[in-house]
Design an enzyme around this catalytic site. Structure first.
Site, PDB file in Angstrom:
ATOM      1  N   PHE A 126     -51.518  11.753  19.560  1.00  0.00           N
ATOM      2  CA  PHE A 126     -52.184  11.329  18.322  1.00  0.00           C
ATOM      3  C   PHE A 126     -52.689   9.905  18.500  1.00  0.00           C
ATOM      4  O   PHE A 126     -51.959   9.025  18.994  1.00  0.00           O
ATOM      5  CB  PHE A 126     -51.218  11.415  17.137  1.00  0.00           C
ATOM      6  CG  PHE A 126     -51.906  11.171  15.823  1.00  0.00           C
ATOM      7  CD1 PHE A 126     -52.764  12.131  15.293  1.00  0.00           C
ATOM      8  CD2 PHE A 126     -51.738   9.986  15.137  1.00  0.00           C
ATOM      9  CE1 PHE A 126     -53.424  11.910  14.087  1.00  0.00           C
ATOM     10  CE2 PHE A 126     -52.398   9.753  13.932  1.00  0.00           C
ATOM     11  CZ  PHE A 126     -53.244  10.722  13.409  1.00  0.00           C
ATOM     12  N   ASP A 195     -42.355  10.800  19.082  1.00  0.00           N
ATOM     13  CA  ASP A 195     -42.992  10.858  17.765  1.00  0.00           C
ATOM     14  C   ASP A 195     -42.760  12.268  17.216  1.00  0.00           C
ATOM     15  O   ASP A 195     -43.216  13.252  17.799  1.00  0.00           O
ATOM     16  CB  ASP A 195     -44.485  10.551  17.903  1.00  0.00           C
ATOM     17  CG  ASP A 195     -45.217  10.583  16.563  1.00  0.00           C
ATOM     18  OD1 ASP A 195     -44.689  11.170  15.595  1.00  0.00           O
ATOM     19  OD2 ASP A 195     -46.333  10.030  16.492  1.00  0.00           O
ATOM     20  N   TYR A 220     -44.858  12.829   5.159  1.00  0.00           N
ATOM     21  CA  TYR A 220     -45.768  13.570   4.271  1.00  0.00           C
ATOM     22  C   TYR A 220     -46.244  14.905   4.818  1.00  0.00           C
ATOM     23  O   TYR A 220     -47.052  15.566   4.191  1.00  0.00           O
ATOM     24  CB  TYR A 220     -46.946  12.708   3.826  1.00  0.00           C
ATOM     25  CG  TYR A 220     -47.771  12.050   4.921  1.00  0.00           C
ATOM     26  CD1 TYR A 220     -48.724  12.772   5.634  1.00  0.00           C
ATOM     27  CD2 TYR A 220     -47.637  10.703   5.204  1.00  0.00           C
ATOM     28  CE1 TYR A 220     -49.495  12.171   6.605  1.00  0.00           C
ATOM     29  CE2 TYR A 220     -48.403  10.087   6.177  1.00  0.00           C
ATOM     30  CZ  TYR A 220     -49.331  10.824   6.871  1.00  0.00           C
ATOM     31  OH  TYR A 220     -50.098  10.220   7.830  1.00  0.00           O
ATOM     32  N   LYS A 221     -45.743  15.285   5.998  1.00  0.00           N
ATOM     33  CA  LYS A 221     -46.145  16.574   6.555  1.00  0.00           C
ATOM     34  C   LYS A 221     -45.085  17.620   6.197  1.00  0.00           C
ATOM     35  O   LYS A 221     -44.962  18.021   5.041  1.00  0.00           O
ATOM     36  CB  LYS A 221     -46.351  16.436   8.062  1.00  0.00           C
ATOM     37  CG  LYS A 221     -47.460  15.454   8.420  1.00  0.00           C
ATOM     38  CD  LYS A 221     -47.610  15.296   9.927  1.00  0.00           C
ATOM     39  CE  LYS A 221     -48.646  14.259  10.278  1.00  0.00           C
ATOM     40  NZ  LYS A 221     -50.011  14.607   9.852  1.00  0.00           N
ATOM     41  N   ARG A 374     -57.024  24.016  12.451  1.00  0.00           N
ATOM     42  CA  ARG A 374     -55.557  24.071  12.433  1.00  0.00           C
ATOM     43  C   ARG A 374     -55.059  24.865  11.228  1.00  0.00           C
ATOM     44  O   ARG A 374     -55.568  24.719  10.106  1.00  0.00           O
ATOM     45  CB  ARG A 374     -54.961  22.666  12.335  1.00  0.00           C
ATOM     46  CG  ARG A 374     -55.352  21.733  13.445  1.00  0.00           C
ATOM     47  CD  ARG A 374     -54.476  20.479  13.441  1.00  0.00           C
ATOM     48  NE  ARG A 374     -54.531  19.759  12.165  1.00  0.00           N
ATOM     49  CZ  ARG A 374     -53.855  18.641  11.923  1.00  0.00           C
ATOM     50  NH1 ARG A 374     -53.051  18.136  12.858  1.00  0.00           N
ATOM     51  NH2 ARG A 374     -53.960  18.028  10.761  1.00  0.00           N
TER      52      ARG A 374
END
Lengths: 415, 415
Positions: A126, A195, A220-221, A374
């Site tokens: 990322f 991560d 927040y995922k 995705r």
């Protein structure tokens, strides 16, 4: 070939199905983007109402003590830690993933630098990980080197101080073997920073079993903490107190309310705080983490993982024939041990427009440049029929050619 | 001597009095701690309800575009900027004050370092400022030197790269002359970083008129943004694009959704972001900032300042005779041009217990080690009778000796 009736039967016998009731999900929407922003836990509104009206509005400054606001980064952190094989007091909720990466990479560079001057990561990591690693490398006179996917092992040599990897790739959903990769890095003399942005709440993680050194992750995922929820940070106890992190704010001081001019870092994870904890956001994240912990007596993360894989298997099975016809390929590994909780499809020319057209039909995934669609397969609230219907809608979008309409090529700030 | 009836008359004719209705304030409490945590704006509950149920719950990931979540750090930032003499696009809400200090000090060190190797601050500055400055100094091979209050000017020499000051001292409420001090620092060749934690929303600030270089500040004090509200950061346009800040997260990238492996910082204030903006906290802060902006057609900050000074004058007038009798001295400057929006009293031996006893009577100020009792005189919601009654209660606490009760010496995590 699995039918919609088969899917409905799977839902009927799914022991995890009641967990869906923990969320407010919009009607007419199939939400397959929980890997980007988890949906709203129904407990959040009342919790925020209490924090706002009672703790802030009525008790005001006193709530730092009476409502234990000061401990909230630890209490929510310990809950997240329990999902990741971390011990109590090892994980804290603070700042953002990016800021937390800066802290742990800086500490890792200080304790493992010396003769070693390379931070190794993957080109497809990322971007924020690479940007922050580049910044820390520059500050420490180190070099950031990027491996192509699959070639990390060959680049682990005596120059590597730190291996920085995202456990589950944000674009493809490919998952590293955390234990094996950590062992290889340790054998080569490097420390490892993981991560867990796409892992926490989504796949089984055991930081101690893997003997990891540092980890950061996102609220927040899959933890459903709300837009821009704070991130988290874990440090193996062997690294506690070795070296203080550079964002030496007052909340990381051993005794912040002594207000002494000299910084004396708290030993342990508390020293990784900088500023005042964001209470409203922490309260919402606490509710989000509870939606995952609610699976505990239904088999916990192992049961969630089993359903997640069943969902992604189903998606792959159903989408492959559609894809063959329309130039859409599955880029997520077929080997279930090598993927996280999403399925990604590649459509080189028109991925963005395809996704917008699909969203217009109420199937919400997302697009990641240059070519990836995705689909998050989040077992807490996704039904087997949702997967079936999503692929059905995708087939309609492809068959009708409606994605060619000009409005589906217009980009917002966020893709 | 001002009587309670005089105070009631002042309240009756106070044009700003209606602004108090913007807040939920507990009955039976006189809240004089808005310099630590501003009270709850009544708009927050409905705003959070909308953000949670509608933006997050219903529109989900789409709200990054449709609700303009991506712009929120800028829209709230511009509002705060309008209170501080900043131009549009110069101020952003992001991270915490501590983290923001790290960014601007690092940039300031990079652009002003060279032959100069000193960061100059005051020994009595808020500790987080000193801790962060010490960390940045170490990373840049610089030294942090601390002046005693009042002797900054004598220490501004050719070694000083950066002058870091808090505009209004958190302990005493003493206020620097921002324009004169900045001019002196510039004349000596240093850049100036101002911490506006106790200034924003409290006293007139004009960053451009003062020709300041960098500023940071806090959202949860006089801006009423809620516990742990995000901080803000301002950079003079002459320093935009000179040097990127070290917390090189993806939100500071010129095109975050291109997901490129190389960091290309956004030019301007957007480049000072790191991670994903905390939407819930930003929404609450937006409401808080609006409570200050609501004074605009009642005379704005100038009118707020006039009332603030009238309140603090009154407090000093009333408390002095009480203090003389009981060993309590006013440490806030008597010269109104030299104080912020608080009055601080010193009681060397028993300040902590005195404040706890006062809080038990419903008069909420706070204590700062080693000996300071702080009383915020926040003109948005404090009445003249509140000041009168608070001093009256303080006199009772002192006269009765009730502060000697053991429970008033027990400390919580937060003082």
């Amino acid at each position: 070939m699995t039918t919609r009736a088969d899917c409905a039967r799977l839902d009927d016998t799914d022991a995890l199905a009641p967990l869906r009731d923990q969320f407010q999900l919009p009607d007419e929407t199939i939400y397959l983007d929980g890997n980007s922003l988890g949906p709203l836990p129904i407990t959040v509104a009342a919790r925020l109402q209490r924090v706002v009206a009672h703790e802030w509005g009525t008790n005001l400054i006193g709530s730092w003590n009476s409502a234990d606001w000061m401990r909230l980064p630890h209490t929510v952190g310990n809950k997240i830690g329990s999902l990741l094989g971390a011990g109590d007091g090892e994980l804290i909720v603070t700042d953002s993933t990016s800021v937390n990466l800066f802290k742990v990479l800086d500490v890792a560079a200080s304790i493992s630098g010396g003769a070693r001057d390379v931070i190794l990561s993957e080109r497809d990591n990322f971007p924020t990980d690479l940007y922050i690693a580049g910044s820390v490398a520059a500050a420490h006179g180190m070099t950031l080197e990027l491996a192509e996917r699959g070639s990390v092992a060959t680049m682990l040599d005596e120059r590597v101080a730190i291996l920085l990897l995202t456990h589950v790739d944000y674009r493809t959903g490919a998952m590293h073997d955390m234990a094996a990769t950590t062992a290889a890095a340790h054998a080569a003399g490097a420390v490892v920073v993981w991560d867990l942005a796409h892992s926490a709440g989504a796949v089984p993680v055991d930081l101690h079993a893997a003997d990891a050194d540092f980890a950061v992750g996102c609220g927040y995922k899959f933890l459903n903490g709300g837009p821009g929820a704070p991130g988290f940070l874990w440090v193996h106890p062997r690294h506690h107190g070795q070296q203080s992190q550079p964002l030496a704010g007052w909340m990381g001081h051993a005794a912040p309310f002594d207000f002494t001019p000299d910084y004396r870092p708290a030993i342990g994870i508390a020293g990784y705080q900088a500023g005042t904890p964001p209470i409203l956001s922490l309260a919402a994240l606490d509710c989000g983490v509870d939606t995952v912990l609610a699976a505990a007596n239904l088999g916990g993360i192992a049961a969630l993982r089993a359903k997640s894989l069943a969902l992604s298997e189903l998606l792959i099975e159903l989408v492959e024939p559609v894809g063959r016809e329309h130039g859409l390929t599955v880029v997520t590994p077929r080997d279930p041990t090598k993927r996280g909780s999403q399925v990604s499809l590649s459509h080189p020319a028109n991925g963005f427009a395809l996704m917008q057209a699909l969203i217009a039909r109420g199937v919400v995934g997302d697009f990641r440049a240059p070519d990836v669609l995705r689909f998050g397969c989040t077992p807490l609230y996704t039904r087997y029929v949702d997967i079936y219907d999503a692929v059905d809608q995708l087939a309609e979008v492809l068959g009708s050619g409606e994605w060619r309409r000009p409005e589906f090529s217009r980009r917002g700030l966020v893709t």
